[in-house]
Design an enzyme around this catalytic site. Structure first.
Site, PDB file in Angstrom:
ATOM      1  CB  THR B 176      -0.831   0.001   1.295  1.00  0.00           C
ATOM      2  OG1 THR B 176      -1.523  -1.233   1.382  1.00  0.00           O
ATOM      3  CG2 THR B 176      -1.815   1.136   1.347  1.00  0.00           C
ATOM      4  NE  ARG B 204      -8.181  -7.981   0.981  1.00  0.00           N
ATOM      5  CZ  ARG B 204      -7.142  -7.183   1.194  1.00  0.00           C
ATOM      6  NH1 ARG B 204      -6.678  -6.413   0.228  1.00  0.00           N
ATOM      7  NH2 ARG B 204      -6.560  -7.163   2.377  1.00  0.00           N
ATOM      8  CB  VAL B 205     -12.931  -3.875  -0.190  1.00  0.00           C
ATOM      9  CG1 VAL B 205     -12.521  -2.453   0.156  1.00  0.00           C
ATOM     10  CG2 VAL B 205     -13.773  -3.901  -1.453  1.00  0.00           C
ATOM     11  N   GLY B 206      -9.771  -4.137   1.007  1.00  0.00           N
ATOM     12  CA  GLY B 206      -8.969  -4.084   2.223  1.00  0.00           C
ATOM     13  C   GLY B 206      -9.255  -2.834   3.026  1.00  0.00           C
ATOM     14  CG  ASP B 207      -6.168  -1.459   5.699  1.00  0.00           C
ATOM     15  OD1 ASP B 207      -5.775  -2.123   4.712  1.00  0.00           O
ATOM     16  OD2 ASP B 207      -5.404  -0.799   6.417  1.00  0.00           O
ATOM     17  N   GLY B 228      -0.655  -2.939   5.691  1.00  0.00           N
ATOM     18  CA  GLY B 228      -0.487  -4.228   6.357  1.00  0.00           C
ATOM     19  C   GLY B 228      -1.559  -5.198   5.959  1.00  0.00           C
TER      20      GLY B 228
END
Lengths: 309, 309
Positions: B176, B204-207, B228
């Site tokens: 990221t 999928r979606v991350g933070d 992370g």
């Protein structure tokens, strides 16, 4: 003795007594009671808080009156794009989906994401592919068609206006369902589901599928489900904000809910409400709008549904 | 005297000295320095914190070495789906996009969502439609093609494995980019952008696009950008958690960052790091992995980039 507790909501907004006919009011209350009982009876039978909040939200998703599942509003393209999330206070596990089309119960899909995938948040076609692999029920457009929703949509279709589901005047957006529960094992959970905004464009995602914004659960503090003008709940990280006031500022659950709904959200013009429980069986239903479709029931005999403030 | 400050990151993970050739290490450091300078020079010229974090992240998005924009990894379908978000600490305004394809600079699109729409979070095709209406630059698949990324993908394609961008051994996902800055007007901002996980499925979606999880800014507390294992950062509401420890527990910025990275995230097995600034010009770069691509620069003469711990 067990202090099992559950609370539900079916959205908040400019809901005034004279905006509902007595018949419609009875229908809403019957829908709320059915959803409340579905979750409460699960708790009584020894189900987990996750199972209970899922049962209540499935009941609300299957009722055409609420903006989630079957009752979802129309997007600008005439589709129904739904968002949902679920979280367990026991281990902070969570699952969420956004912008899914055709899935009968987005809250069940959220739980499958939580329990059967390595991810927390799936969106769009990918989330639908996962739903198919998991054997989720899908429904056709007819299932999601509702005369009132369609009329709401026709009145703003082709314009840039979005319309909020339970408010006819203000150009804002509410309409979400949710549940929070405490089970007999001392665990809490939260679930939230929505059909979004009438005439929404651009794949808008609100706070409902966002862990920390529209939904959060942690045995150390509380379980929260929000409803309101989603953009403001995201910017306020509203659900987690209640939890952090309890954890870091030693506020009671009621103080924390009031602080977030009437002060911290209000300061940035956030309208709506939230429901909360903690592991001691405290329940809090707080909103800064004219009304919120809501219900609460516990082992001490509390059992009520309400709409207006 | 002004205490303008900026910090950036290019991802965290199992980055060990012997995993990089001296030449590659020089390339990474040059990429970091260029991005750091882009933001810092904007601040020096009197630009806002928002403009500065955008400038730094655009620079990282345009560098093929980092997993964002041009350097984004391949999804399971061989596409590049990108997420990004930006937030202003001055008024808590925010913008985010997820799962966009072909947009050259997702961070610019996030800023347009924040400033030109009524929404905070747009996803998928809808977000791309909005980007087109706003006149954003689009690039073809060729632009996003990178030999190394393609090899990473080919090695796991057709399997259920996802591969993390900067880690060859562990089956996790990092990679990221982000920036946080304090401008001469006393405002702070945060920006985060990612190309996701190699071989990711199911939308999928991350933070990274989630306000409160991977990105947050509030003049009262701090501006944060995370990198992370996204699922854990979502469940921990990591970025807002730092802010709430500063606000409600009166921790210093460093204490709060350490508490979240080394204790609260670690407790749920969350690996990664974060960068932070506050309105006094404090900078904090914290990670619990072997390395984090990072840089920091301020008006007092601090100017450094680093990779290993």
């Amino acid at each position: 003795m067990s202090n099992i507790s559950i609370a539900i909501h079916g959205g908040a907004g400019t809901i005034l007594p004279d905006s509902l006919t007595p018949e419609l009011e009875r229908s809403y209350k019957a829908g709320l009671q059915e959803a409340l009982d579905a979750g409460y009876e699960a708790l009584e039978k020894g189900s987990s808080a996750i199972e209970a909040v899922e049962a209540s939200v499935v009941s609300l998703e299957n009722c055409h009156l609420f903006n989630a599942g079957k009752g979802s509003v129309f997007t600008s393209e005439g589709t129904h794009e739904m968002d949902a999330s679920i979280m367990s206070g026991e281990d902070l596990s969570a699952g969420a989906v956004s912008s899914v089309i055709g899935v009968k119960n987005p809250i069940k899909l959220s739980r499958l994401v939580m329990e059967q995938s390595n991810h927390v948040f799936l969106t769009g076609k990918g989330a639908e592919d996962f739903a198919r692999e998991m054997g989720c029920d899908f429904e056709s457009k007819d299932y999601f068609f509702d005369e009132l929703r369609h009329k709401q949509w026709l009145s703003v279709r082709g314009t840039d206006k979005t319309q909020l589901d339970h408010t006819s005047l203000k150009d804002e957006k509410f309409g979400t369902v949710g549940a929070v529960a405490l089970d007999q094992y001392g665990n809490i959970a939260a679930a939230t589901s929505t059909g979004g905004m009438t005439n929404k464009k651009y794949g808008r995602v609100g706070d409902s599928p966002m862990i920390g914004a529209g939904n959060y659960a942690n045995n150390k503090t509380c379980a929260i489900s929000c409803t309101g003008s989603g953009e403001f709940f995201i910017r306020a990280v509203a659900a987690y904000d209640v939890s952090s006031l309890v954890e870091h500022k030693n506020m009671s659950l009621h103080e924390a809910c009031k602080e977030v709904v009437h002060h911290r959200l209000k300061k940035i013009n956030g309208d709506g409400g939230l429901i909360a429980v903690d592991t001691r069986g405290n329940i809090c239903l707080e909103f800064n709008t004219e009304g919120m479709y809501r219900g609460q029931r516990n082992a001490a005999g509390l059992n009520e549904v309400a709409i207006f403030s």
